[in-house]
Design a protein around this motif. Structure first.
Motif, short mmCIF file in Angstrom:
data_model
loop_
_atom_site.label_atom_id
_atom_site.label_comp_id
_atom_site.label_asym_id
_atom_site.label_seq_id
_atom_site.Cartn_x
_atom_site.Cartn_y
_atom_site.Cartn_z
N UNK A 118 0.83 -1.21 0.00
CA UNK A 118 0.00 0.00 0.00
C UNK A 118 0.87 1.26 0.00
N UNK A 119 1.92 1.28 0.81
CA UNK A 119 2.79 2.45 0.87
C UNK A 119 3.49 2.71 -0.46
N UNK A 120 3.67 1.66 -1.24
CA UNK A 120 4.31 1.81 -2.55
C UNK A 120 3.29 2.07 -3.66
N UNK A 121 2.08 2.43 -3.27
CA UNK A 121 1.04 2.88 -4.21
C UNK A 121 0.51 1.77 -5.11
N UNK A 122 0.46 0.55 -4.59
CA UNK A 122 -0.18 -0.52 -5.34
C UNK A 122 -1.65 -0.17 -5.58
N UNK A 123 -2.15 -0.54 -6.74
CA UNK A 123 -3.55 -0.28 -7.11
C UNK A 123 -4.34 -1.57 -7.04
N UNK A 124 -5.55 -1.47 -6.46
CA UNK A 124 -6.36 -2.66 -6.24
C UNK A 124 -7.54 -2.77 -7.17
N UNK A 125 -8.48 -3.62 -6.79
CA UNK A 125 -9.61 -4.01 -7.63
C UNK A 125 -10.40 -2.82 -8.16
N UNK A 126 -10.62 -1.80 -7.33
CA UNK A 126 -11.52 -0.72 -7.71
C UNK A 126 -10.81 0.48 -8.32
N UNK A 127 -9.51 0.35 -8.61
CA UNK A 127 -8.80 1.44 -9.26
C UNK A 127 -9.18 1.60 -10.72
N UNK A 128 -9.74 0.55 -11.32
CA UNK A 128 -10.16 0.60 -12.72
C UNK A 128 -11.22 -0.46 -12.95
N UNK A 129 -12.14 -0.19 -13.85
CA UNK A 129 -13.15 -1.18 -14.22
C UNK A 129 -12.50 -2.40 -14.86
N UNK A 130 -11.27 -2.24 -15.34
CA UNK A 130 -10.55 -3.35 -15.97
C UNK A 130 -9.84 -4.23 -14.96
N UNK A 131 -9.78 -3.80 -13.70
CA UNK A 131 -8.99 -4.52 -12.70
C UNK A 131 -9.87 -5.49 -11.91
N UNK A 132 -10.02 -6.69 -12.41
CA UNK A 132 -10.78 -7.72 -11.68
C UNK A 132 -9.84 -8.47 -10.74
N UNK A 133 -9.10 -7.70 -9.92
CA UNK A 133 -8.05 -8.28 -9.08
C UNK A 133 -8.64 -8.98 -7.86
N UNK A 134 -7.99 -10.04 -7.45
CA UNK A 134 -8.46 -10.79 -6.30
C UNK A 134 -7.38 -11.03 -5.27
#
Length: 345
Positions: free
Chosen positions: A146-162
């Motif tokens: 998080x401190x390194x600015x990782x982007x998660x599921x809701x950062x983009x509609x294209x990010x279906x991250x789990x």
């Protein structure tokens, strides 16, 4: 269930709820492996986050993979989550059309593919199995990413991250594994709502729900396969894919590799291991209020329910009598009933 917690690096308490049974039948600890999917940083930055929390030595394995070796728990892997790129499958595709690359051309192609893939394909940190009672260290890793600015599921509609958990059951008996499946299917309508699954993941194929016919079969109070072979076969009849919220193919391949590989669709993606692959949660790693402990707490409800056969049987009977069962016509009544059955209400 009981709680195991300690002071987090951010201050306040970071508490993991654990199931009653944290050891396997042989007395050794139950282990859990975690996989984080995210964007917003490169492989080296992610490897640095792993080293910050767990120590170890980063070791690049080509453009798309970096291992962190010799941590207290073994080796972590940081990789671009595309088997085609990691295996260099694109080289074979180019050769098929008569294009042979020298080393410098291959490197340039890899950098181009990496630049394109970073917009659509997540990076993934794959942790080795760690004792269930030491899961707090995983929230330290979440904090470092998080401190390194990782982007998660809701950062983009294209990010279906789990966020994915690989969870060892207490034993590998047919009764134990069947009861885990029963418990998960009974909890699923409530679990999906409680986990607040992002629309990008709902629309993706990665966590397709179990077919209604399979749900009806397994939640029948009388369903208890005579042996592992029957359990695996009945699973494969409806679920020959890994794209389920509780993927059992790695576990079943550990028990009977040939049986699974002869019928599974994504054979190249199956890594046999003695663990359930729980794929449902979002990975909201850029949300400062998101905690792995909260996602894990939902799983522990399934874990505990699996060891209550009388409750399972009664709950299954109630479930099968729910109006609309099992064809996606559930009223809100079942989702409201689940917490009551779990003793949460």
């Amino acid at each position: 269930m009981y709680h195991y917690g300690r002071r987090s690096q951010r201050g306040g308490w970071m508490t993991f709820v654990l199931p009653t049974v944290t050891e396997k039948s042989d007395g050794s600890p139950r282990h859990v492996g975690l996989e984080f999917e995210f964007a917003g940083m490169d492989i080296n930055e992610a490897a640095a986050a792993v080293c910050e929390v767990f120590g170890g030595t980063p070791c690049e394995d080509g453009t798309f993979v970096c291992r962190v070796e010799n941590t207290a728990y073994g080796n972590f892997s940081v990789e671009l989550d595309s088997s085609l790129l990691r295996s260099k499958g694109y080289i074979s595709l180019l050769r098929d059309i008569g294009i042979d690359l020298d080393a410098s051309q291959e490197k340039r192609i890899e950098r181009f593919l990496l630049d394109v893939a970073e917009e659509l394909v997540p990076y993934e940190v794959v942790a080795p199995p760690i004792p269930m009672t030491e899961l707090d260290s995983m929230d330290d890793l979440r904090e470092a990413l998080h401190r390194r600015k990782a982007k998660g599921t809701r950062a983009s509609i294209l990010y279906a991250f789990g966020l994915q958990f690989n969870i060892e059951p207490p034993d590998l008996s047919v009764a134990t594994l069947t009861n885990f499946l029963k418990a998960f299917l009974l909890c699923y309508p409530w679990l999906r709502e409680a986990a607040d699954i992002d629309v990008s993941r709902v629309l993706s194929p990665f966590i397709d729900k179990f077919p209604s016919g399979y749900t009806r079969l397994v939640t029948d109070p009388e369903y208890m396969p005579a042996d592992i072979k029957f359990l695996i076969d009945s699973y494969l009849d409806s679920n020959s894919t890994r794209n389920r919220p509780l993927d059992c193919l790695p576990l079943f391949a550990h028990l009977d590799r040939d049986r699974v590989m002869s019928r599974a669709r994504e054979k190249h993606l199956i890594k046999p291991r003695p663990a359930f692959h729980y794929r449902l949660p979002n990975c909201l790693i850029d949300d400062p209020n998101w905690r792995i402990a909260d996602e894990w707490a939902l799983w522990t409800e399934v874990d505990e329910l699996s060891r209550r056969p009388d409750t399972l049987a009664a709950m299954a009977e109630d479930f099968q009598n729910t109006p609309g069962f099992p064809f996606d016509l559930f009223t809100s009544s079942w989702k409201e009933k689940v917490p009551v059955w779990l003793g949460r209400a």
